[in-house]
Design an enzyme around this catalytic site. Sequence first.
Site, PDB file in Angstrom:
ATOM      1  N   LYS A  89       0.807  -1.237   0.000  1.00 59.22           N
ATOM      2  CA  LYS A  89       0.000   0.000   0.000  1.00 59.22           C
ATOM      3  C   LYS A  89       0.842   1.290   0.000  1.00 59.22           C
ATOM      4  CE  LYS A  89      -3.444  -0.972  -0.593  1.00 59.22           C
ATOM      5  NZ  LYS A  89      -3.871  -1.656  -1.868  1.00 59.22           N
ATOM      6  N   TRP A 102       4.937  -9.521  -9.326  1.00 61.33           N
ATOM      7  CA  TRP A 102       5.484  -9.666  -7.976  1.00 61.33           C
ATOM      8  C   TRP A 102       6.366 -10.897  -7.955  1.00 61.33           C
ATOM      9  CZ3 TRP A 102       0.855  -7.067  -8.221  1.00 61.33           C
ATOM     10  CH2 TRP A 102       0.693  -5.987  -7.344  1.00 61.33           C
ATOM     11  N   HIS A 136       7.486  -7.264  -2.162  1.00 60.39           N
ATOM     12  CA  HIS A 136       7.310  -6.776  -0.791  1.00 60.39           C
ATOM     13  C   HIS A 136       8.270  -7.504   0.151  1.00 60.39           C
ATOM     14  CE1 HIS A 136       3.732  -4.718  -2.082  1.00 60.39           C
ATOM     15  NE2 HIS A 136       2.954  -5.769  -2.135  1.00 60.39           N
ATOM     16  N   ARG A 188       6.110   5.135   2.216  1.00 60.19           N
ATOM     17  CA  ARG A 188       4.942   6.026   2.355  1.00 60.19           C
ATOM     18  C   ARG A 188       4.666   6.233   3.832  1.00 60.19           C
ATOM     19  NH1 ARG A 188      -1.263   4.913   0.037  1.00 60.19           N
ATOM     20  NH2 ARG A 188      -1.971   7.079   0.281  1.00 60.19           N
ATOM     21  N   SER A 190      -4.957   2.997   3.954  1.00 55.72           N
ATOM     22  CA  SER A 190      -5.104   2.375   2.641  1.00 55.72           C
ATOM     23  C   SER A 190      -5.282   0.866   2.790  1.00 55.72           C
ATOM     24  CB  SER A 190      -3.868   2.691   1.791  1.00 55.72           C
ATOM     25  OG  SER A 190      -3.981   2.148   0.500  1.00 55.72           O
TER      26      SER A 190
HETATM   27  P1  A3P Z   1      -5.033   4.988  -1.204  1.00 52.20           P
HETATM   28  O1  A3P Z   1      -5.746   3.763  -0.718  1.00 52.20           O
HETATM   29  O2  A3P Z   1      -4.579   5.865  -0.084  1.00 52.20           O
HETATM   30  O3  A3P Z   1      -5.811   5.743  -2.242  1.00 52.20           O
HETATM   31  P2  A3P Z   1      -0.227  -0.260  -3.622  1.00 52.20           P
HETATM   32  O4  A3P Z   1      -0.248  -0.147  -5.102  1.00 52.20           O
HETATM   33  O5  A3P Z   1       1.156  -0.374  -3.050  1.00 52.20           O
HETATM   34  O6  A3P Z   1      -1.166  -1.314  -3.128  1.00 52.20           O
HETATM   35  O7  A3P Z   1      -0.734   1.141  -3.042  1.00 52.20           O
HETATM   36  C1  A3P Z   1      -2.049   1.558  -3.296  1.00 52.20           C
HETATM   37  C2  A3P Z   1      -2.169   3.022  -2.951  1.00 52.20           C
HETATM   38  O8  A3P Z   1      -1.483   3.794  -3.956  1.00 52.20           O
HETATM   39  C3  A3P Z   1      -3.615   3.492  -2.938  1.00 52.20           C
HETATM   40  O9  A3P Z   1      -3.668   4.502  -1.932  1.00 52.20           O
HETATM   41  C4  A3P Z   1      -3.739   4.040  -4.357  1.00 52.20           C
HETATM   42  O10 A3P Z   1      -4.809   4.927  -4.540  1.00 52.20           O
HETATM   43  C5  A3P Z   1      -2.389   4.745  -4.493  1.00 52.20           C
HETATM   44  N1  A3P Z   1      -2.067   5.051  -5.909  1.00 52.20           N
HETATM   45  C6  A3P Z   1      -2.034   4.230  -6.959  1.00 52.20           C
HETATM   46  N2  A3P Z   1      -1.756   4.901  -8.093  1.00 52.20           N
HETATM   47  C7  A3P Z   1      -1.611   6.215  -7.741  1.00 52.20           C
HETATM   48  C8  A3P Z   1      -1.353   7.424  -8.474  1.00 52.20           C
HETATM   49  N3  A3P Z   1      -1.195   7.438  -9.784  1.00 52.20           N
HETATM   50  N4  A3P Z   1      -1.289   8.583  -7.754  1.00 52.20           N
HETATM   51  C9  A3P Z   1      -1.457   8.584  -6.425  1.00 52.20           C
HETATM   52  N5  A3P Z   1      -1.724   7.483  -5.685  1.00 52.20           N
HETATM   53  C10 A3P Z   1      -1.808   6.309  -6.339  1.00 52.20           C
END
Ligand code: A3P
Length: 290
Positions: free
Chosen positions: A48, A81, A103, A125, A133
């Site tokens: 996330k 992954w 991860h 993050r 998230s």
């Molecule tokens: P939120 O749930 O806070 O919106 P991962 O890909 O590691 O699982 O992380 C997912 C998070 O990255 C989510 O956060 C998602 O919305 C955010 N995310 C994905 N693409 C993004 C982009 N282009 N700009 C900003 N945030 C992004």
Amino acid sequence: GDHPMEHSNYLVYHGLLLPRAVHSQDSLQYAENFQVQDEDIFVVTYPKSGTTWMQEIIPLILSGGDLTPVHTIPNWDRVPWLEETRTSLVIDKMRCPRVFVTHLPYHLMPRSFFSSKAKVIYVTRNPKDVAVSSFYFHKMASFLDDPGLFDKFLNKFLSGQVLFGKWTDHVKCWRNLDLGDRILYITYEEMLQDLKGALVRFSRFLNRELTLEALEKVAEHCSFNNMKNNTMSNYSLVPEDIMDSSKSPFLRRGVSGDWKNHFSPEQEAKFSAVIKEEVKGTSFKFPWDE
Ligand code: A3P
């Protein structure tokens, strides 16, 4: 196994909880024995923290802004992954340089990684936003346990009873390493604040400088809203009984500081105290500390 944390949705790998839906003993063994090539690129994240975003960005840097890969290949096959079951199925189709997300903590990387010249981009993050998230991700993904109440989920997060264990362990194990200029550190917050600046850093690190025109195009394509509309990246190809975007979309908010809408003052105080204590003595500074 007979690990106390192991149950239907999760298996336990070196003490880490992993969802069975996408991991197996075979896939983990595959990752352990994976033959890393010097040209390989690994994007490493705690879940996330912007993994999906990087699965969009890096292929576009390598393609010089050609949108074909991100319009034709789902993110999980485009940049698989390392530790998940699909990697072995797509590996033969991957072009050089190959890009993977993972991860995994540092010490669980493939044995051949350590003697290779493969590059690493580590994305961090703000853990408060990671927790929020992750909470919503657990609500929408049927292969994860229901998160229960937010307060309960926060306690699990802090004690590491979540996917890939404790956030602090992950961040710490990927710092203070002897990887020299093989590793680039960036934060989700820096990418949000100045995506083009981040793209320039990535492209220099990978020796693939972009033309100004390509830079504009990649930045535009990788905006939250454009990615949310890209069926190859927004998880809408996944059946609703596995990921239910009516409960919470995968690309949910894409902002920094959403934790302020979820944490009570008490939760914030506790969370900050625990994280601060656990990263004590390490030299790194994060942008959200200011
Ligand atoms: P939120 O749930 O806070 O919106 P991962 O890909 O590691 O699982 O992380 C997912 C998070 O990255 C989510 O956060 C998602 O919305 C955010 N995310 C994905 N693409 C993004 C982009 N282009 N700009 C900003 N945030 C992004």
